[in-house]
Design a protein around this motif. Structure first.
Motif, short mmCIF file in Angstrom:
data_model
loop_
_atom_site.label_atom_id
_atom_site.label_comp_id
_atom_site.label_asym_id
_atom_site.label_seq_id
_atom_site.Cartn_x
_atom_site.Cartn_y
_atom_site.Cartn_z
N GLN A 46 29.34 -21.46 -12.30
CA GLN A 46 28.40 -23.12 -12.34
C GLN A 46 28.79 -23.59 -14.57
OE1 GLN A 46 24.31 -22.13 -11.29
NE2 GLN A 46 24.71 -22.17 -9.55
N THR A 53 26.45 -20.54 1.73
CA THR A 53 27.47 -20.99 0.96
C THR A 53 27.98 -21.44 1.55
OG1 THR A 53 28.47 -19.86 -0.99
CG2 THR A 53 27.75 -18.31 1.03
N ARG A 54 29.23 -22.14 1.10
CA ARG A 54 30.67 -22.43 1.13
C ARG A 54 31.44 -21.57 0.68
NH1 ARG A 54 28.91 -23.85 6.06
NH2 ARG A 54 27.16 -24.33 6.32
N ASN A 55 31.80 -21.06 0.04
CA ASN A 55 32.19 -20.78 -1.02
C ASN A 55 33.28 -19.34 -0.19
OD1 ASN A 55 33.63 -19.91 -3.36
ND2 ASN A 55 32.32 -19.01 -4.81
N VAL A 107 28.23 -33.06 -6.61
CA VAL A 107 28.59 -33.15 -7.97
C VAL A 107 29.07 -31.75 -8.75
CG1 VAL A 107 26.28 -31.34 -7.46
CG2 VAL A 107 26.59 -32.05 -9.73
N ARG A 144 17.40 -34.40 -9.21
CA ARG A 144 18.12 -35.06 -7.76
C ARG A 144 16.43 -35.75 -7.49
NH1 ARG A 144 22.88 -31.54 -5.64
NH2 ARG A 144 23.07 -33.98 -4.59
N LYS A 177 23.74 -26.14 -3.92
CA LYS A 177 22.91 -25.88 -2.83
C LYS A 177 21.84 -24.62 -3.75
CE LYS A 177 26.00 -24.60 0.07
NZ LYS A 177 26.93 -25.72 -0.44
N SER A 178 23.17 -23.91 -4.92
CA SER A 178 22.50 -23.15 -5.29
C SER A 178 21.62 -23.36 -6.33
CB SER A 178 23.52 -22.18 -6.27
OG SER A 178 24.18 -21.61 -4.96
N LEU A 179 21.98 -24.22 -6.78
CA LEU A 179 21.24 -24.76 -8.27
C LEU A 179 20.40 -25.42 -7.97
CD1 LEU A 179 22.90 -25.81 -11.12
CD2 LEU A 179 20.85 -26.96 -11.38
N1 LIG Z 1 20.99 -30.47 -9.80
C1 LIG Z 1 21.61 -30.53 -11.41
N2 LIG Z 1 21.99 -30.72 -12.33
C2 LIG Z 1 23.54 -30.09 -12.89
N3 LIG Z 1 24.09 -30.04 -12.20
C3 LIG Z 1 24.77 -29.71 -10.94
C4 LIG Z 1 23.20 -29.67 -10.34
N4 LIG Z 1 23.48 -29.37 -8.94
C5 LIG Z 1 24.43 -28.66 -8.90
N5 LIG Z 1 25.37 -28.61 -10.02
C6 LIG Z 1 27.12 -28.53 -10.74
O1 LIG Z 1 27.56 -28.15 -9.80
C7 LIG Z 1 28.02 -27.51 -9.49
C8 LIG Z 1 28.03 -26.68 -8.26
O2 LIG Z 1 26.96 -26.33 -7.88
P1 LIG Z 1 26.21 -24.96 -7.03
O3 LIG Z 1 27.26 -23.52 -7.32
O4 LIG Z 1 25.14 -25.04 -6.52
O5 LIG Z 1 27.08 -26.23 -5.59
P2 LIG Z 1 27.01 -24.66 -4.52
O6 LIG Z 1 26.71 -25.50 -3.30
O7 LIG Z 1 25.41 -23.48 -3.87
O8 LIG Z 1 27.98 -23.87 -3.98
P3 LIG Z 1 28.94 -23.69 -2.62
O9 LIG Z 1 28.64 -23.74 -1.14
O10 LIG Z 1 30.35 -22.58 -3.18
O11 LIG Z 1 28.28 -22.02 -2.91
C9 LIG Z 1 28.37 -26.10 -10.42
O12 LIG Z 1 29.04 -26.46 -11.31
C10 LIG Z 1 26.94 -26.82 -10.88
O13 LIG Z 1 26.22 -26.50 -12.23
#
Ligand SMILES: Nc1ncnc2c1ncn2[C@@H]1O[C@H](COP(=O)(O)OP(=O)(O)OP(=O)(O)O)[C@@H](O)[C@H]1O
Length: 474
Positions: free
Chosen positions: A145, A368-370, A461, A158, A190-192
């Protein structure tokens, strides 16, 4: 060279050999020792000590320079090699502030009410210092992130945040459980969102337990041992369990000091009298050997109904990893199902609703899609739940596909699915204005710029961050 002279070269040189030929014919032996019978006698006597770099006259009369050979790799090997785990620690290092970024004036600190209020959607809020420590202990921040770019960690509220948190609070008010899976495309946040749920739980003094990377439990990278008297056999992971207990202690210390024990726990390695704090109970886990029994005792206390016990938030990131066979093997060398690992089993039992939380709370998993493995059963179960929620015809099993996992499908039979998609333009604007105020985004943020970035990233995002900030990433 003529033939007779050549032949003469092969025989032992003697006085008969003309001087010119003897000089032209190279021999390793000095003229005084042309022939010897023993190796010792043959060996030329070298001077004992030779100064580095000083020219030396060797016994054969030639000048030679003794130089130490330079090792080209010296610079690369300079310093100590990294200690075990050092590289991993560096990879997982989380930096939460950047003094080069500008402080954002008027940035509000997170209050739990922000996450329940629809009017806050599209605004940025900063995480207070104590909460940062707790979230860090729970490993809620991910190295992927964009935290290292900003002055202080802040996040966007959000509409999904408000949806999720309202449902968590509603369930807790009724002493019920809210069970949900956060899913969606790559980097949709999702993680956020999971982090936001933890932030809410901590601010409301819930007990927050997090499994930050489910793969750490299932990819055979931590010790495991069968738990005696379990049928079918379950496996405990003591080292991981100890790490988790330490995280729970650190993150929830303020609430754990207020909660006391109701049971005596004779099985523990240390005497914990009734009415001790839950923090003292967790402190009994000093060695990995005692971690699992201490965790069981702690869970038993949490399951005690009433008497001011707070709600629990149990979260896990990387759901795919526990919806399949693990990389561990049983003593009979058969692969172990992830859900036979005791900690995973506990999470799955709460997520499926088989083990209710008597004081209410929430169990939330994020996919996670990572680096997620392929899990057809999870994908199908989530698609079915989504279809049920939207009132459409749910998809069915493919009749000729044999890779389904009925155990995983059973876990996801009644969960709520929240699919994250792109942000709205209002949310995108809030985020971009924050980037500009931090001095990270140089262009002025107006309708046109927001619309361009929003269209380019479909509102996702993470993609918006990539499109706007990637060149700035340290
Ligand atoms: N509510 C938010 N406010 C600020 N930044 C956000 C927010 N949600 C997501 N982000 C940013 O978007 C990016 C991706 O977020 P995140 O790691 O949560 O994605 P993810 O869906 O878990 O990814 P993956 O599928 O790879 O696991 C990060 O850099 C995070 O900082």
């Amino acid at each position: 060279m003529s033939a007779p002279t050549s032949l003469r070269c092969l025989v032992r040189p003697s006085a008969a050999v003309p001087r010119s030929i003897a000089a032209a014919t190279w021999t390793p032996y000095p003229s005084i020792a042309l022939f010897s019978t023993t190796a010792n006698a043959r060996k030329p006597v070298m001077p004992k000590k030779q100064n580095k770099g000083a020219p030396v006259i060797n016994p054969y009369g030639k000048k030679m320079t003794v130089m130490k050979k330079k090792n080209k790799n010296v610079a690369a090997r300079a310093g100590k090699p990294p200690l075990p785990g050092e590289r991993k620690a560096l990879r997982k290092r989380i930096q939460l502030s950047n003094n080069n970024a500008l402080p954002v004036a008027g940035l509000a600190e997170l209050e739990p009410e922000h996450m329940l209020d629809r009017n806050s959607v599209g605004t940025m809020v900063a995480l207070p210092g104590t909460m940062q420590d707790s979230l860090r202990a729970l490993e809620a921040f991910k190295p992927t992130q964009f935290w290292p770019m900003f002055r202080q960690p802040a996040m966007l509220i959000r509409s999904e945040t408000v949806d999720l948190i309202s449902q968590m609070q509603e369930a807790a008010n009724k002493k019920q459980m809210f069970r949900a899976v956060l899913t969606g495309e790559r980097i949709t946040g999702k993680s956020l969102l999971l982090l936001q749920s933890m932030a809410y739980g901590l601010s409301k003094e819930w007990i927050v337990i997090n499994i930050p990377e489910a793969q750490e439990l299932t990819t055979a990278c931590t010790e495991y041992a069968p738990i005696p008297d379990t049928e079918p056999v379950q496996y405990m992971q003591n080292n991981y369990c100890l790490k988790m207990i330490q995280a729970i202690r650190k993150a929830n210390s303020s609430i754990l000091t207020k909660q006391t024990t109701f049971y005596s726990h004779p099985e523990l390695p240390q005497n914990i009298p009734i009415n001790s704090t839950l923090l003292a109970l967790l402190s009994a886990a000093k060695e990995p050997e005692s971690a699992w029994v201490v965790f069981q005792a702690f869970w038993k206390e949490l399951m005690h109904k009433g008497a001011g016990r707070p709600p629990i938030l149990f979260t896990l990131d990387g759901l795919q990893h526990i919806m399949k066979i693990s990389d561990y093997r049983s003593p009979a060398f058969e692969l172990i199902h992830s859900q036979d690992l005791a900690l995973v089993r506990l999470f799955c039992d709460t997520l499926s609703g088989a083990m209710p939380l008597p004081n209410g709370g929430a169990v939330i998993a994020a996919t996670t899609r990572n680096n997620g493995p392929r899990t057809p059963s999870m994908e199908l179960a989530l698609a079915q739940r989504e279809a049920e929620q939207s009132g459409t015809e749910p998809p069915q099993h493919e009749p000729y596909f044999k890779g389904y996992d009925p155990r995983s499908e059973a876990v996801l039979k009644t969960v709520k699915v929240m699919k994250l998609k792109g942000m709205s333009k209002l949310e995108a604007r809030g985020l971009m204005e924050y980037w500009a105020a931090s001095g990270i985004l140089r262009s002025t943020v107006d309708e046109k710029v927001v619309a361009a970035k929003w269209a380019l990233s479909a509102g996702v995002v993470g993609e918006m961050e990539r499109a706007s900030l990637l060149t700035m990433r340290p």
